[in-house]
Design an enzyme around this catalytic site. Structure first.
Site, short mmCIF file in Angstrom:
data_model
loop_
_atom_site.label_atom_id
_atom_site.label_comp_id
_atom_site.label_asym_id
_atom_site.label_seq_id
_atom_site.Cartn_x
_atom_site.Cartn_y
_atom_site.Cartn_z
N ARG A 165 0.84 -1.21 0.00
CA ARG A 165 0.00 0.00 0.00
C ARG A 165 0.87 1.25 0.00
NH1 ARG A 165 -2.05 -3.74 -0.99
NH2 ARG A 165 -3.90 -4.77 -0.16
N SER A 239 -11.08 0.07 3.96
CA SER A 239 -10.13 -0.28 5.02
C SER A 239 -9.46 0.98 5.56
CB SER A 239 -9.07 -1.24 4.48
OG SER A 239 -9.67 -2.45 4.05
N GLU A 337 -4.45 3.49 6.55
CA GLU A 337 -4.43 3.39 5.09
C GLU A 337 -5.10 4.59 4.45
OE1 GLU A 337 -6.08 0.30 1.67
OE2 GLU A 337 -5.40 -0.48 3.59
#
Length: 342
Positions: A165, A239, A337
């Site tokens: 990520r 998320s 995130e």
């Protein structure tokens, strides 16, 4: 027609449905319009922020005291090469629409990334991933506008410095790049990734032994719909936390305390990936918790939701409460995130 508007509400431009107003806002469909927008920001002495579909961002309740720019260039092309197909996609194109088009053509490589909200231009920034696939696996190159040199440049896959990520676009040095176009190298034949339990169960239920990209897209879309909130009804950015990656020794020690704790394949640096959703559900006890209109989604503990009129501060206080509880039990500091823009 290119125009810059003042005091543009940001909540309606994000899937969280939270945030104040941008001092200035514009849409840019071309590099020339992007140059105009950045020039405007510099003349007025304000920062600029590139906003895709608003699916991975939480704006402050005070809004953004600068210029928010959304790229609206759209379109895609597919070119047959020797053993692959080069798909070149404009940054403003909807990511899931692109995945759908690719699977309709029977192309392998991004089918497991179905039903992820956002724009194509945002996908490399986050190196989005799901069910064993990541953007970096098929990305060939990215065309960017370098806001310092004021020119278009091409970054090859390795130059994007992809991680979990993560990418160069999230670093201080990489923030000068605005993604214009993205190219993916997809395959007309291949083997799908079916190692995740939910995927395997669905394939067995439908008695599918050789799934196609279209099969995988349909199944994964259904799985995501079952465990994630409907953004047309509930505000969310998906998320909120990354899965933590820890040293092997730490993972082993935690597994002795919590034998049921899932552990995933080692990362390239020898680390072990843990499930943030499991940690939150089992060690913080906050799955389904509500703090006013801010909450933890009842079907997936890694997802924070706005069930009505939550403010950015409400979401952040809830996130901090979760982080503190997980740290107290494990010594692990969860990393967010979602991009928080103050």
């Amino acid at each position: 027609m290119f125009r810059i508007v003042e005091q543009a509400p940001l909540a309606q431009r994000t899937t969280f449905r939270i945030g104040g107003s941008a001092r200035y806002f514009c849409e840019a469909a071309t590099v020339a319009e992007l140059k105009k927008a950045i020039g405007f920001a510099r003349r007025h002495g304000v920062p600029f922020f590139i906003l895709g579909c608003g699916s991975n961002v939480l704006f402050s309740d005070d809004g953004f005291n600068g210029l928010v720019i959304t790229m609206t260039n759209r379109g895609s092309s597919f070119k047959q090469e020797a053993e692959s197909v080069l798909a070149v996609v404009e940054a403003g194109e909807n990511w899931d629409s692109f995945v759908g088009k690719s699977t309709e053509l029977g192309l392998f490589g991004i089918e497991n990334l179905s039903a992820i909200p956002g724009s194509v231009g945002a996908a490399p920034v986050q190196n989005i991933g799901a069910y064993g696939q990541e953007v970096k696996d098929t990305l060939a190159w990215v065309d960017v506008f370098d806001t310092e040199r004021e020119e278009v440049a091409r970054l090859e896959n390795a130059e994007c410095r992809f991680g979990y990520r993560d990418s160069i676009f999230k670093t201080e040095a990489g923030r000068r790049f605005v993604i214009i176009q993205v190219a993916f190298r997809l395959c007309p034949s291949g083997k799908v990734i079916t190692s995740y339990r939910g995927v395997l169960n669905a394939l067995e239920k439908e008695n599918i032994s050789r799934p196609t990209p279209a099969d995988m897209r349909r199944i994964i879309t259904a799985i995501r719909a079952d465990k994630l909130p409907d953004v047309s009804r509930v505000g969310t950015a998906g998320s909120f936390f990354k899965n933590p990656v820890v040293l092997g020794g730490i993972a082993t020690a935690l597994a002795e305390q919590y034998p049921d704790m899932p552990r995933f394949r080692a990362a390239a640096d020898g680390g072990v990936k843990l499930s943030a959703a499991w940690l939150i559900e089992h060690l913080s006890g906050m799955k389904g918790a509500r703090r006013g209109d801010a909450g933890v989604y009842e079907n997936q503990a890694i997802v924070l939701v706005n069930t009505g009129s939550a403010r950015a501060d409400d979401i952040l206080y809830l996130a901090e409460e979760i982080e503190q509880k997980i740290f107290a039990r494990t010594g692990i500091k969860l990393e967010r995130e979602v991009q928080v823009v103050q």
